[in-house]
Design an enzyme around this catalytic site. Structure first.
Site, short mmCIF file in Angstrom:
data_model
loop_
_atom_site.label_atom_id
_atom_site.label_comp_id
_atom_site.label_asym_id
_atom_site.label_seq_id
_atom_site.Cartn_x
_atom_site.Cartn_y
_atom_site.Cartn_z
CG HIS A 1 20.36 14.93 -1.26
ND1 HIS A 1 20.43 15.62 -2.44
CD2 HIS A 1 20.82 13.68 -1.54
CE1 HIS A 1 20.92 14.83 -3.39
NE2 HIS A 1 21.17 13.64 -2.86
CD GLU B 1 20.74 10.04 0.95
OE1 GLU B 1 19.88 10.93 0.80
OE2 GLU B 1 21.12 9.29 0.03
N PRO C 1 15.25 -10.72 0.99
CG PRO C 1 16.64 -12.21 -0.14
CD PRO C 1 16.31 -10.77 -0.02
N GLY C 2 14.56 -12.61 3.93
CA GLY C 2 14.83 -12.69 5.37
C GLY C 2 14.23 -11.57 6.18
CB THR C 3 12.71 -8.36 5.39
OG1 THR C 3 12.12 -8.78 4.16
CG2 THR C 3 14.04 -7.71 5.11
N GLY C 4 11.04 -11.15 6.73
CA GLY C 4 9.84 -11.58 7.43
C GLY C 4 8.57 -11.62 6.61
CE LYS C 5 10.04 -11.14 0.78
NZ LYS C 5 11.34 -10.87 1.43
CG ASP D 1 21.18 12.77 -6.37
OD1 ASP D 1 20.03 12.34 -6.13
OD2 ASP D 1 22.14 12.62 -5.60
P1 ADP Z 1 11.28 -13.76 3.89
O1 ADP Z 1 10.01 -14.51 3.60
O2 ADP Z 1 11.12 -12.27 3.80
O3 ADP Z 1 12.47 -14.24 3.13
P2 ADP Z 1 11.06 -15.06 6.42
O4 ADP Z 1 9.68 -14.67 6.84
O5 ADP Z 1 11.23 -16.41 5.86
O6 ADP Z 1 11.66 -14.00 5.42
O7 ADP Z 1 12.03 -14.85 7.67
C1 ADP Z 1 12.86 -15.88 8.14
C2 ADP Z 1 12.92 -15.84 9.64
O8 ADP Z 1 13.54 -14.64 10.10
C3 ADP Z 1 11.57 -15.85 10.32
O9 ADP Z 1 11.05 -17.13 10.46
C4 ADP Z 1 11.89 -15.22 11.65
O10 ADP Z 1 12.49 -16.18 12.50
C5 ADP Z 1 12.96 -14.22 11.31
N1 ADP Z 1 12.41 -12.86 11.12
C6 ADP Z 1 12.48 -12.11 9.99
N2 ADP Z 1 11.91 -10.91 10.18
C7 ADP Z 1 11.45 -10.89 11.44
C8 ADP Z 1 10.75 -9.93 12.24
N3 ADP Z 1 10.41 -8.73 11.76
N4 ADP Z 1 10.44 -10.26 13.50
C9 ADP Z 1 10.77 -11.46 14.01
N5 ADP Z 1 11.42 -12.41 13.32
C10 ADP Z 1 11.79 -12.14 12.05
#
Ligand code: ADP
Length: 578
Positions: free
Chosen positions: A415, A412, A190-194, A489
């Protein structure tokens, strides 16, 4: 609707049923059932005041001077009424049944009333919001985030470029006979920008953005979720081209249970509706479904088949370079003091997601504003750090201790070192201490040379490579401090050695035999195999430790470099061996 609300509605539902059951039980409890012979005795003794006869299995009666309601078996004989009348007993017909019907009817009314209440509330809280989402997509010109709003995630961006082009000009692809994916799955923590990526795709392609979350469907009543799915698709078709984003797809798309008792009709129906809609639209329509999940491995195979969500794109934790870009992106629109260095900050934010970095810098800006200073200082960022970290769940990667990182780095590095030394033909393309979404602490990508057969030496080397992570841990941190990080491993090494001994005829003592065939699968001497396997593994582990000890300085350099950069690419790894 949140899980809590769902639980609340379940409780109300259970209560409703309990009330109804209560009414019935109560009703029946207040009636005393007596034997028919006893009833006849009472009749003969003229102790009965009134009898209610209907067509039911039981008849009701009242004794003189007694308020209790009695029932007994109804013999349904023709002469009963006359007999009772001759005994001067009041006889009423069907009254009891009417009373019974009345009670029944009022209970049903109560039940239906409660059901309607639950249904309406559910719709208001959960369904309603979805209804509005499906009816009102965000139009492209109101979407604010495009590709330049995403920092890092380079591979993911590259993998969606053609999809954007396809949405814009589907004909171009159809003419070439190309089959574009109807669905894309973005997976990662979560929070990675999907979500950001999905929105940016819609913006770049200049189409409407429909958004819904899989978890919204879960607590709906059977059939409602499927209806909603059809509604969204119908609405998207009216827009001709669109991006439909389904967040938390795992809520409806988890692997289906083969056990009927565990199946969930609503989820299955919603999922089936989604699959049907997806196979329903034509290749040249310019509609793309993007789903997001934290767990790709949990999804039902039916979702991942060609023609469905057949492009899977990882959106993982940002590495140090990506973090620096994200930091720069969010510092760009803020007044910042010279002492805030984005490179240093990227080093400090190991295991932070994009969302956490955005949050961190936002907290820093709030701190600066609160202190009435003109620019965000290093001090503000440090304060924000603690706010962000303290406010996080324990399982969060950013709370991984320094010692854990160090252990992962040496593991790592072990390895990578042994691979380079015993199998120089293999390419070590990447070593990282960034945890993978599948739960590994880090990994080293070791690609063996493309060839048809493995030699005996290569198998033994492959086992040494597997054991090298644990060996490095033992050498650096001591026997008592080795970790669970080697379990994968060990699994691989065990598979190799078992085949080496039982299948490939490579053990000198046993010779060229397949033990299963010679002795019969169920009569293989397990003790002997166990001793052979463990003896050989021990020998190979000692060899591996020897290799690492002789090259300890390279191991340390590799580990240090990993701690600093987190990810080393092929050429960087090679530079340690020149
Ligand atoms: P997910 O859907 O993976 O849970 P979000 O797309 O909702 O994550 O990300 C939440 C917020 O975090 C985004 O609105 C943005 O502000 C910030 N964010 C996350 N990843 C990025 C990124 N790679 N570049 C810029 N902002 C990001």
């Amino acid at each position: 609707m949140t899980k809590n609300k769902y639980i609340k509605y379940c409780i109300v539902g259970v209560l409703a049923v309990a009330v109804v059951i209560g009414i019935y039980t109560n009703k029946h409890n207040s009636q005393v059932d007596v034997e028919y012979t006893k009833f006849l005795t009472l009749v003969n003794e003229k102790q009965i005041e009134e009898v209610q006869i209907g067509n039911e299995a039981k008849l009701r009666f009242k004794r003189i001077g007694d308020d209790t309601k009695y029932i007994t078996d109804n013999p349904r004989t023709e002469g009963l009424k006359e007999k009772l009348l001759l005994h001067e007993i009041k006889v009423s017909e069907n009254t009891g049944s009417n009373m019974y019907m009345l009670q029944y009817f009022s209970s049903m009314l109560l039940f239906v009333g409660l059901f309607v209440f639950i249904f309406k509330s559910a719709k208001k809280h959960g369904g309603g919001s979805m209804m509005s989402l499906s009816a009102k997509p965000v139009e492209a010109d109101t979407l604010t985030q495009n590709f330049s709003s995403i920092a890092g995630n380079i591979e993911a961006k590259e993998q969606v470029q053609d999809v954007i082009d396809f949405i814009k000009e589907p004909d171009k692809y159809v003419k070439m006979g190309a089959r574009m994916p109807k669905g894309i799955i973005l997976y990662g923590p979560p929070g990675t920008g999907k979500t950001l990526m999905a929105k940016a795709i819609a913006k770049e392609a200049d189409v409407a953005f429909f958004s819904v979350s899989g978890s919204d469907f879960v607590q709906l009543y059977v059939g409602v979720g499927a209806g909603r799915v059809r509604e969204i698709f119908a609405e998207a078709r009216k827009h001709k081209k669109a991006v439909i984003f389904i967040d938390e797809i795992d809520a409806i798309g988890k692997k289906r249970s083969h056990n009927a008792a565990n199946s969930n009709d609503e989820k299955d129906q919603t999922l089936n509706a989604l699959l049907t809609e997806m196979s329903g639209f034509k290749d040249d329509e310019g509609i793309i479904i993007i789903a997001a999940t934290n767990r790709l491995d949990m999804l039902d195979d039916a979702l991942l088949r060609p023609g469905r969500f057949d492009r899977h794109i990882e959106v993982g934790y940002p590495d140090i370079n990506a973090r620096e870009q994200i930091i720069k992106l969010y510092l760009n629109n803020k007044p910042v003091a010279d002492d805030v260095n984005s490179t240093d900050l990227a080093k400090q934010t190991v295991y932070f997601t994009g969302a956490m970095i955005e949050n961190l810098l936002n907290e820093a800006a709030i701190s600066a504003a609160r202190n009435n200073i003109a620019v965000i200082t290093k001090q503000d960022v440090q304060v924000a750090f603690y706010t962000v970290i303290a406010g996080k769940e324990k399982k969060d990667r950013s709370s991984i201790t320094h010692l854990d990182r160090k252990i992962t780095a040496f593991h790592e590095a072990g390895h990578a070192l042994v691979t380079k030394l015993v199998a120089p033909d293999n390419s070590v393309t990447k070593v990282t201490i960034i945890p993978s979404t599948k739960g590994a602490g880090g990994f080293s990508m070791n690609i063996p040379k493309d060839k048809m057969y493995l030699t005996k030496k290569e198998i033994l080397n492959q086992i040494k490579i597997c054991l090298a992570g644990r060996a490095a841990e033992e050498i650096v941190f001591g026997m008592d401090n080795v970790t669970t990080g080697a379990s994968n491993d060990i699994e691989k090494a065990s598979e190799y050695i078992k085949s080496y001994i039982m299948k490939y005829g490579m053990d000198e003592e046993l010779g060229l035999i397949n033990l299963g065939i010679i002795m019969g699968q169920d009569r293989v001497d397990n003790q002997m195999i166990l001793e052979k396997c463990s003896g050989k593994i021990k020998e190979l582990y000692e060899d591996t430790k020897k290799i690492i000890n002789e090259n300890h300085s390279i191991l340390s350099n590799l580990a240090e470099s990993l701690l600093e950069k987190e990810t080393l690419e092929e050429s960087e790894i090679a530079s340690f061996f020149q």
